[in-house]
Write an enzyme that holds these catalytic residues in place. Structure first.
Site, PDB file in Angstrom:
ATOM      1  N   ARG A 103       0.769  12.763  -8.624  1.00 18.20           N
ATOM      2  CA  ARG A 103       1.300  11.413  -8.397  1.00 18.20           C
ATOM      3  C   ARG A 103       2.759  11.301  -8.853  1.00 18.20           C
ATOM      4  O   ARG A 103       3.507  10.486  -8.338  1.00 18.20           O
ATOM      5  CB  ARG A 103       0.471  10.382  -9.170  1.00 18.20           C
ATOM      6  CG  ARG A 103      -0.941  10.169  -8.669  1.00 18.20           C
ATOM      7  CD  ARG A 103      -1.542   8.954  -9.351  1.00 18.20           C
ATOM      8  NE  ARG A 103      -2.989   8.872  -9.230  1.00 18.20           N
ATOM      9  CZ  ARG A 103      -3.633   8.345  -8.193  1.00 18.20           C
ATOM     10  NH1 ARG A 103      -2.950   7.886  -7.172  1.00 18.20           N
ATOM     11  NH2 ARG A 103      -4.956   8.295  -8.175  1.00 18.20           N
ATOM     12  N   PHE A 113      -2.319  16.440   4.677  1.00 21.84           N
ATOM     13  CA  PHE A 113      -2.693  15.926   3.362  1.00 21.84           C
ATOM     14  C   PHE A 113      -1.444  15.894   2.479  1.00 21.84           C
ATOM     15  O   PHE A 113      -0.893  16.934   2.139  1.00 21.84           O
ATOM     16  CB  PHE A 113      -3.777  16.803   2.729  1.00 21.84           C
ATOM     17  CG  PHE A 113      -4.473  16.111   1.595  1.00 21.84           C
ATOM     18  CD1 PHE A 113      -5.630  15.396   1.818  1.00 21.84           C
ATOM     19  CD2 PHE A 113      -3.959  16.158   0.304  1.00 21.84           C
ATOM     20  CE1 PHE A 113      -6.274  14.733   0.783  1.00 21.84           C
ATOM     21  CE2 PHE A 113      -4.589  15.494  -0.734  1.00 21.84           C
ATOM     22  CZ  PHE A 113      -5.748  14.778  -0.497  1.00 21.84           C
ATOM     23  N   GLU A 125       0.836  -1.202   0.000  1.00 23.28           N
ATOM     24  CA  GLU A 125       0.000   0.000   0.000  1.00 23.28           C
ATOM     25  C   GLU A 125       0.866   1.246   0.000  1.00 23.28           C
ATOM     26  O   GLU A 125       1.989   1.233   0.524  1.00 23.28           O
ATOM     27  CB  GLU A 125      -0.896   0.012   1.250  1.00 23.28           C
ATOM     28  CG  GLU A 125      -2.173  -0.793   1.115  1.00 23.28           C
ATOM     29  CD  GLU A 125      -3.279   0.010   0.426  1.00 23.28           C
ATOM     30  OE1 GLU A 125      -2.963   0.965  -0.311  1.00 23.28           O
ATOM     31  OE2 GLU A 125      -4.455  -0.322   0.635  1.00 23.28           O
ATOM     32  N   ASP A 126       0.332   2.319  -0.551  1.00 21.39           N
ATOM     33  CA  ASP A 126       1.046   3.589  -0.494  1.00 21.39           C
ATOM     34  C   ASP A 126       0.859   4.265   0.861  1.00 21.39           C
ATOM     35  O   ASP A 126       1.795   4.762   1.457  1.00 21.39           O
ATOM     36  CB  ASP A 126       0.593   4.529  -1.619  1.00 21.39           C
ATOM     37  CG  ASP A 126      -0.917   4.667  -1.692  1.00 21.39           C
ATOM     38  OD1 ASP A 126      -1.631   3.894  -1.022  1.00 21.39           O
ATOM     39  OD2 ASP A 126      -1.399   5.551  -2.427  1.00 21.39           O
ATOM     40  N   ASP A 155      -4.507   5.246   6.217  1.00 26.11           N
ATOM     41  CA  ASP A 155      -4.990   6.239   7.182  1.00 26.11           C
ATOM     42  C   ASP A 155      -6.196   5.690   7.948  1.00 26.11           C
ATOM     43  O   ASP A 155      -6.038   5.176   9.034  1.00 26.11           O
ATOM     44  CB  ASP A 155      -5.248   7.609   6.553  1.00 26.11           C
ATOM     45  CG  ASP A 155      -6.051   7.555   5.283  1.00 26.11           C
ATOM     46  OD1 ASP A 155      -6.697   6.543   5.010  1.00 26.11           O
ATOM     47  OD2 ASP A 155      -6.063   8.563   4.560  1.00 26.11           O
TER      48      ASP A 155
END
Lengths: 199, 188
Positions: free
Chosen positions: B171, B158, B105-106, B109
């Site tokens: 990205r 964020f 996973e990147d 959260d």
């Protein structure tokens, strides 16, 4: 088997909605539905303040209970400067019921959640009220049965319903223990709910 | 997104440099190589955010491994209003039954997507299923899932870059940066 369960979950997530106190709660319910996390809306009220006569004068009713995660979620969309009362109630809850797992979502947390999901149109509506304080309820003893108006969104069928009852029983037991500890901590006899609270 | 994207000025702070990321990915690769030596490892990457991490991580693992890709719908996406439920947009291309699977996973959260994926993948009977994430934002966690390999624990900000997007942009940044609030809030 797990995949079949997932499909069944998808098929059986009910669309019944309780009357949410705030649209942010409705949005969180939609998010939980989307990710197939079962929830109940305000199923329990935890007494956190008593009168000298032993009557419950203040309760805290977290917005959501996630049964599969054994987690309560309280959502506040108030501005940070206005959440003092909510924080105090949360602290009190944690003192009295240390076994109860609760996550508080502040306005900022929820704002970031909406941002993550691209729900920017809702950001401007996060005003909130000073409400969400719990009106007196019956019964008010922690560990009591779920109120009749509690809404279980996902119904996984009879087998899971039995498991759910067992889980609920364990939860009730845990809450009763928590309530007993809480009562002992503040000097009342758990068997006698009318024992006056110390000032 | 009506505001024009500015890959330089939209970033308020570089949280993780390209060099920091590369060093940590190499460490993770070494640890994974040691832990999975002699086993049948399959890396499963979750599109789209984990693509750069997956590409770098797999090249740091000195084992004969397989890779696969998945994509799941996200809440708030175009299909949300009609279906209302998360769904698999791209499924695995091969069976993982009996394989040692590492989900890559990147960022984690809330844990909501991960929770769904773990349930889904466990249903495919892998020999084992572990989780590797580049970024972990525990302050936002709703669903507690043990993370086996973690790149960085980051604050509740964020972030974009190195695969992470805001509205499908940013990205391609080579670093992880904090997006300026005015980018998503608009001018006051």
């Amino acid at each position: 088997m797990e995949q079949r369960d997932l499909r069944e979950d998808q098929a059986t997530v009910a669309r019944v909605r309780p009357a949410f106190a705030h649209h942010s709660e409705a949005e969180l319910a939609r998010i939980l539905d989307f990710y197939q996390v079962r929830w109940q809306y305000e199923p329990d009220a935890f007494p956190i303040g008593w009168s000298l006569d032993g009557d419950v004068v203040e309760s805290f009713s977290p917005d959501f209970f996630l049964p599969d995660l054994d987690l309560y979620v309280e959502l506040t969309t108030l501005k940070q400067t206005l959440v003092r009362k909510k924080n105090r109630k949360l602290r009190r809850l944690r003192e009295l019921y240390p076994d109860v797992r609760i996550k508080l979502f502040y306005a900022r947390d929820f704002r970031m959640l909406l941002l993550k999901f691209g729900r920017l149109g809702l950001l401007g509506e996060l005003s909130g009220t000073t409400g969400q304080a719990t009106p007196p309820r019956e019964p008010v003893v922690a560990g009591s049965a779920l109120p009749s108006d509690a809404v279980v969104v996902a119904d996984d069928g009879e087998a899971d319903a039995e498991a759910g009852h067992a889980g609920r029983g364990r939860r009730r037991g845990r809450r009763r223990r928590s309530a007993s500890r809480a009562a002992a901590a503040v000097g009342i006899d758990p068997a006698s709910p009318v024992t006056p609270m110390p000032a | 997104m009506s505001r024009p994207v500015d890959l330089v000025n939209d970033i308020g702070e570089v949280l993780l440099t390209e060099e920091q990321i590369a060093a940590r990915v190499a460490e993770l690769g070494r640890k994974i190589s040691a832990d999975y030596a002699g086993r049948n490892l399959t890396l499963v990457s979750v599109l789209k955010g984990s693509l750069p991490f997956m590409a770098d991580l797999m090249r740091q693992i000195a084992l004969p491994l397989r890779i696969d890709l998945m994509e799941v719908s996200s809440y708030g996406g175009t299909a949300t209003e009609s279906s209302g439920l998360v769904r698999i947009i791209k499924d695995l291309s091969a069976s993982i039954s009996g394989e040692d699977v590492l989900l890559v996973e990147d960022i984690i959260d809330t844990g909501l997507t991960l929770n769904y994926l773990v349930r889904y993948l466990r249903g495919k009977n892998p020999a084992s299923l572990k989780i590797c994430t580049l970024l972990d934002k525990p302050a936002r966690r709703l669903v507690e899932i043990p993370v086996d390999y973690q790149g960085f624990e980051i604050p509740d900000q964020f972030v974009v870059g190195y695969g992470l997007d805001y509205s499908e942009r940013y990205r391609n940044l080579r670093f992880v940066g904090v997006l300026r609030p005015e980018v998503y809030s608009g001018p006051d």
